[in-house]
Scaffold this motif. Structure first.
Motif, PDB file in Angstrom:
ATOM      1  N   SER A 523       0.824  -1.224   0.000  1.00 42.44           N
ATOM      2  CA  SER A 523       0.000   0.000   0.000  1.00 42.44           C
ATOM      3  C   SER A 523       0.852   1.266   0.000  1.00 42.44           C
ATOM      4  O   SER A 523       0.427   2.304  -0.530  1.00 42.44           O
ATOM      5  CB  SER A 523      -0.942  -0.001   1.205  1.00 42.44           C
ATOM      6  OG  SER A 523      -1.955  -0.978   1.045  1.00 42.44           O
ATOM      7  N   SER A 524       2.042   1.197   0.578  1.00 41.01           N
ATOM      8  CA  SER A 524       2.913   2.375   0.587  1.00 41.01           C
ATOM      9  C   SER A 524       3.341   2.744  -0.823  1.00 41.01           C
ATOM     10  O   SER A 524       3.407   3.924  -1.176  1.00 41.01           O
ATOM     11  CB  SER A 524       4.151   2.112   1.454  1.00 41.01           C
ATOM     12  OG  SER A 524       3.784   1.926   2.797  1.00 41.01           O
ATOM     13  N   GLY A 527       0.313   4.194  -2.647  1.00 42.30           N
ATOM     14  CA  GLY A 527       0.011   5.525  -2.146  1.00 42.30           C
ATOM     15  C   GLY A 527       0.998   6.575  -2.615  1.00 42.30           C
ATOM     16  O   GLY A 527       0.600   7.640  -3.099  1.00 42.30           O
ATOM     17  N   TYR A 536      -6.026  -0.752  -2.032  1.00 45.95           N
ATOM     18  CA  TYR A 536      -5.114   0.063  -1.224  1.00 45.95           C
ATOM     19  C   TYR A 536      -5.608   0.091   0.224  1.00 45.95           C
ATOM     20  O   TYR A 536      -6.792   0.301   0.489  1.00 45.95           O
ATOM     21  CB  TYR A 536      -5.059   1.474  -1.805  1.00 45.95           C
ATOM     22  CG  TYR A 536      -4.454   2.528  -0.907  1.00 45.95           C
ATOM     23  CD1 TYR A 536      -3.077   2.610  -0.727  1.00 45.95           C
ATOM     24  CD2 TYR A 536      -5.261   3.465  -0.258  1.00 45.95           C
ATOM     25  CE1 TYR A 536      -2.522   3.602   0.085  1.00 45.95           C
ATOM     26  CE2 TYR A 536      -4.721   4.461   0.549  1.00 45.95           C
ATOM     27  CZ  TYR A 536      -3.340   4.512   0.725  1.00 45.95           C
ATOM     28  OH  TYR A 536      -2.797   5.493   1.518  1.00 45.95           O
ATOM     29  N   PRO A 538      -5.165   2.115   3.518  1.00 49.86           N
ATOM     30  CA  PRO A 538      -4.605   3.360   4.071  1.00 49.86           C
ATOM     31  C   PRO A 538      -3.781   3.153   5.337  1.00 49.86           C
ATOM     32  O   PRO A 538      -2.735   3.777   5.514  1.00 49.86           O
ATOM     33  CB  PRO A 538      -5.846   4.212   4.353  1.00 49.86           C
ATOM     34  CG  PRO A 538      -6.890   3.671   3.440  1.00 49.86           C
ATOM     35  CD  PRO A 538      -6.627   2.211   3.328  1.00 49.86           C
ATOM     36  N   ASP A 541      -0.168   2.225   4.691  1.00 49.33           N
ATOM     37  CA  ASP A 541       0.655   3.170   3.928  1.00 49.33           C
ATOM     38  C   ASP A 541       1.485   3.984   4.920  1.00 49.33           C
ATOM     39  O   ASP A 541       0.971   4.843   5.635  1.00 49.33           O
ATOM     40  CB  ASP A 541      -0.237   4.079   3.093  1.00 49.33           C
ATOM     41  CG  ASP A 541       0.556   5.063   2.242  1.00 49.33           C
ATOM     42  OD1 ASP A 541       1.795   5.138   2.393  1.00 49.33           O
ATOM     43  OD2 ASP A 541      -0.070   5.763   1.428  1.00 49.33           O
ATOM     44  N   ARG A 544       1.284   7.908   4.507  1.00 45.83           N
ATOM     45  CA  ARG A 544      -0.011   8.591   4.523  1.00 45.83           C
ATOM     46  C   ARG A 544      -0.125   9.657   5.613  1.00 45.83           C
ATOM     47  O   ARG A 544      -0.573  10.780   5.357  1.00 45.83           O
ATOM     48  CB  ARG A 544      -1.124   7.556   4.693  1.00 45.83           C
ATOM     49  CG  ARG A 544      -2.534   8.148   4.700  1.00 45.83           C
ATOM     50  CD  ARG A 544      -3.565   7.033   4.684  1.00 45.83           C
ATOM     51  NE  ARG A 544      -4.912   7.566   4.806  1.00 45.83           N
ATOM     52  CZ  ARG A 544      -5.579   7.675   5.948  1.00 45.83           C
ATOM     53  NH1 ARG A 544      -5.004   7.289   7.084  1.00 45.83           N
ATOM     54  NH2 ARG A 544      -6.797   8.162   5.980  1.00 45.83           N
ATOM     55  N   GLN A 545       0.287   9.321   6.829  1.00 47.03           N
ATOM     56  CA  GLN A 545       0.113  10.270   7.928  1.00 47.03           C
ATOM     57  C   GLN A 545       1.057  11.463   7.842  1.00 47.03           C
ATOM     58  O   GLN A 545       0.913  12.423   8.597  1.00 47.03           O
ATOM     59  CB  GLN A 545       0.304   9.567   9.260  1.00 47.03           C
ATOM     60  CG  GLN A 545       1.625   8.844   9.434  1.00 47.03           C
ATOM     61  CD  GLN A 545       1.666   8.017  10.705  1.00 47.03           C
ATOM     62  OE1 GLN A 545       1.337   8.500  11.776  1.00 47.03           O
ATOM     63  NE2 GLN A 545       2.051   6.744  10.576  1.00 47.03           N
ATOM     64  N   ARG A 547       1.570  13.052   4.819  1.00 46.52           N
ATOM     65  CA  ARG A 547       1.235  13.778   3.592  1.00 46.52           C
ATOM     66  C   ARG A 547       0.101  14.758   3.862  1.00 46.52           C
ATOM     67  O   ARG A 547      -0.860  14.439   4.565  1.00 46.52           O
ATOM     68  CB  ARG A 547       0.826  12.801   2.481  1.00 46.52           C
ATOM     69  CG  ARG A 547       1.957  11.904   2.020  1.00 46.52           C
ATOM     70  CD  ARG A 547       1.535  11.010   0.875  1.00 46.52           C
ATOM     71  NE  ARG A 547       1.226  11.771  -0.340  1.00 46.52           N
ATOM     72  CZ  ARG A 547       0.862  11.234  -1.492  1.00 46.52           C
ATOM     73  NH1 ARG A 547       0.755   9.905  -1.595  1.00 46.52           N
ATOM     74  NH2 ARG A 547       0.599  11.973  -2.543  1.00 46.52           N
TER      75      ARG A 547
END
Length: 549
Positions: A523-524, A527, A536, A538, A541, A544-545, A547
């Motif tokens: 997933s990383s 993403g 995917y 989240p 990833d 994600r946190q 971005r």
């Protein structure tokens, strides 16, 4: 006495030959097992002497039953010759490197190419296998067998031998059941240490690989689309995924190691995650698992080889894909994309006919980038720190740590030499990555560039008597299951992705073991490449946190 007498007379009853083979297996070819028992029993406060004496008797009786059932005229001697020779090899590997020949190791063996396999051979190993394997084989084939009636003597003696062995096992079980049950329950891996238990796992692997009907191929992420962020600078992405080999996190300067093994990339401000765990302890498991949508907890090889990887999904979303191979195979992860495999026999100073140094992967890099269109994702599968021939993974002028071990039979090198050789491989990988980053910096006017590096599994360097890798995951030390994960991003890439590097670095520095693993890769990558799809996840990833969009 009868056994040794028959040997010197060079004529032997067939059933006694089989019994002697059982003794040889039980005592000599199972020395690794007795070594393991010694380690287990020495930790116990009270151990019955009778129990200790019964162990080899129990094993020989059990082997005799199995061997008597397999021993028949015309096929027996050939069968036992092959079994003895192969078992000599496994005994040598188990004794010197602590290798356990379970199903995962069988995958590793069957999926190893010839060049990689050749790196495990050494003169001392060859001599040992000749002594404990070839010589007994010559005896088994050459010894004269007494003529005997098939029913009156051969079958009756066979039945007597089996019955006596069964009675011995029953007697031992009656006397020491609690001891066997206790040791067995607390050390469930012991059955995999017994030689030749590899026969069962080998047959199991062959059946699943060649005789089991593969499951239908499944496409996932069919809804994959490339999305454009609000702050996009309009430049395409050039992302390089460096897939490492046999690198363990503990020997990385960036992760707190005292030696300068990351001196080349120090100035590149790479972000390093220190406590990342692998999916397996061998390439055959870790690579397909890492690229699949499955986690280690539910990983199945049959599904991984017959289902889209994150690379397939990136390609479906319109991203141009290239895989460059220098480590003997992609384990199915690159089956459906453009792939370049280095020619180890090429007239290249970086290749020696058997393997190539990883810097060879950067040959023609500019031309290969030019031949790709749009957003680009390149995977470089490096040889990294693959042992036991660590010294072949770096040129002599890059041997920073000395004295190093310039041989494949690393058990005959000192601990200092082994560690020096291994650290030289880590340093050479660091050099290769630094050179790659310099090339990516040269594309800053045309692309948003980034690099992501992660190893497939770690390595044991003699700790606890273990060398190399492939130990069953439940028994494997952290050295084999903790891998480096490092990343570099250009300024334009971080701006385009809204990526806060300070946030990411804080997460990397504070992450504990178990927080991040190869489960996060799937997933990383989706993403960070701005691919939107229903598969995917989240929460997995790791970017994600950090971005903003």
């Amino acid at each position: 006495m009868k056994c040794s007498s028959s040997v010197f007379n060079k004529e032997m009853n067939y059933n006694i030959l089989v019994f002697c083979i059982a003794i040889y297996f039980g005592i000599v070819l199972n020395i690794p097992l007795w070594q393991t028992f010694y380690e287990i029993l020495s930790k116990l406060e009270i151990v019955s002497v009778g129990f200790i004496i019964s162990l080899p008797i129990f094993l020989i009786a059990a082997l005799n039953i199995i061997f008597q059932l397999l021993a028949w005229p015309y096929i027996g001697r050939v069968l036992f010759s092959v079994l003895t020779f192969v078992s000599a090899i496994t005994a040598y590997a188990s004794y010197h490197y602590g290798i356990i020949f379970d199903y995962g190791m069988m995958e590793n063996i069957f999926e190893t190419n010839s060049g990689e396999a050749a790196s495990y051979f050494s003169l001392s190993g060859l001599i040992a296998i000749i002594i404990i394997g070839v010589v007994p084989c010559l005896f088994i084939i050459g010894v004269k067998i007494k003529k005997q009636s098939f029913i009156k003597t051969f079958v009756i003696y066979k039945l007597i031998s089996i019955v006596v062995s069964i009675l011995i096992i029953i007697l031992i079980a009656a006397l020491f059941y609690k001891d066997y049950a206790s040791v067995g329950r607390n050390n469930k891996y012991l059955n995999r240490v017994i030689n030749p238990s590899y026969v069962y796992t080998g047959i199991k692997y062959i059946d699943r690989t060649y005789f089991t009907k593969p499951i239908p191929y499944q496409k996932i992420g069919t809804d994959a689309k490339l999305v454009t962020t609000a702050t996009s600078n309009g430049k395409p992405t050039l992302f390089v995924f460096v897939l490492g080999e046999t690198a363990r996190s503990q020997n990385y300067q960036a992760n707190g190691y005292a030696r300068p093994t990351n001196q080349y990339t120090q100035s590149d401000n790479m972000i390093s995650f220190k406590n990342v765990t692998s999916c397996g302890t061998a390439t055959a498991v870790s690579v397909p698992c890492m690229f699949s949508a499955m986690n280690r907890s539910n990983y199945k090889k049959a599904i991984a080889y017959n289902q889209d990887t994150f690379i397939d999904i990136l390609h479906r979303a319109g991203i141009s894909i290239l895989w460059k191979e220098n480590d003997g195979g992609d384990k199915g992860a690159g089956d459906r994309i453009q792939k370049i495999t280095l020619n180890h026999s090429a007239t290249d100073p970086l290749c020696d006919g058997e393997s190539c140094l990883d810097m060879a992967l950067l040959n023609n890099f500019h031309q290969e980038v030019a031949n790709m269109k749009g957003n680009k994702f390149i995977t470089l599968h490096i040889m990294g720190s693959h042992g036991p021939t660590y010294y072949k993974r770096y040129p002599k002028d890059r041997a920073f740590f000395k004295p190093d071990c310039q041989r494949s039979d690393i058990e005959n090198c000192t601990k200092e030499q082994i560690v020096n050789s291994y650290d030289n491989t880590i340093l050479y990988t660091d050099y290769m990555i630094s050179q790659l980053i310099q090339q990516l910096k040269g594309y800053s006017d045309k692309y948003n560039t980034a690099l992501f590096y992660i190893s497939d599994h770690g390595e044991s360097l003699g700790e606890g008597g273990l060398y190399l890798h492939g130990t069953p995951y439940s028994l494997a030390p952290k050295y084999q299951t903790t891998v480096p994960m490092m990343m570099w991003f250009s300024k334009s890439f971080t701006q385009d992705r809204g990526l806060n590097l300070t946030c990411l670095e804080n997460i990397a520095n504070n992450a504990k073991r178990g927080d991040y693993s190869q489960d996060n890769v799937f997933s990383s990558m989706l993403g960070i490449m701005n691919v939107n799809t229903s598969v995917y996840k989240p929460k997995q990833d790791l970017f994600r946190q950090c971005r903003t969009h």
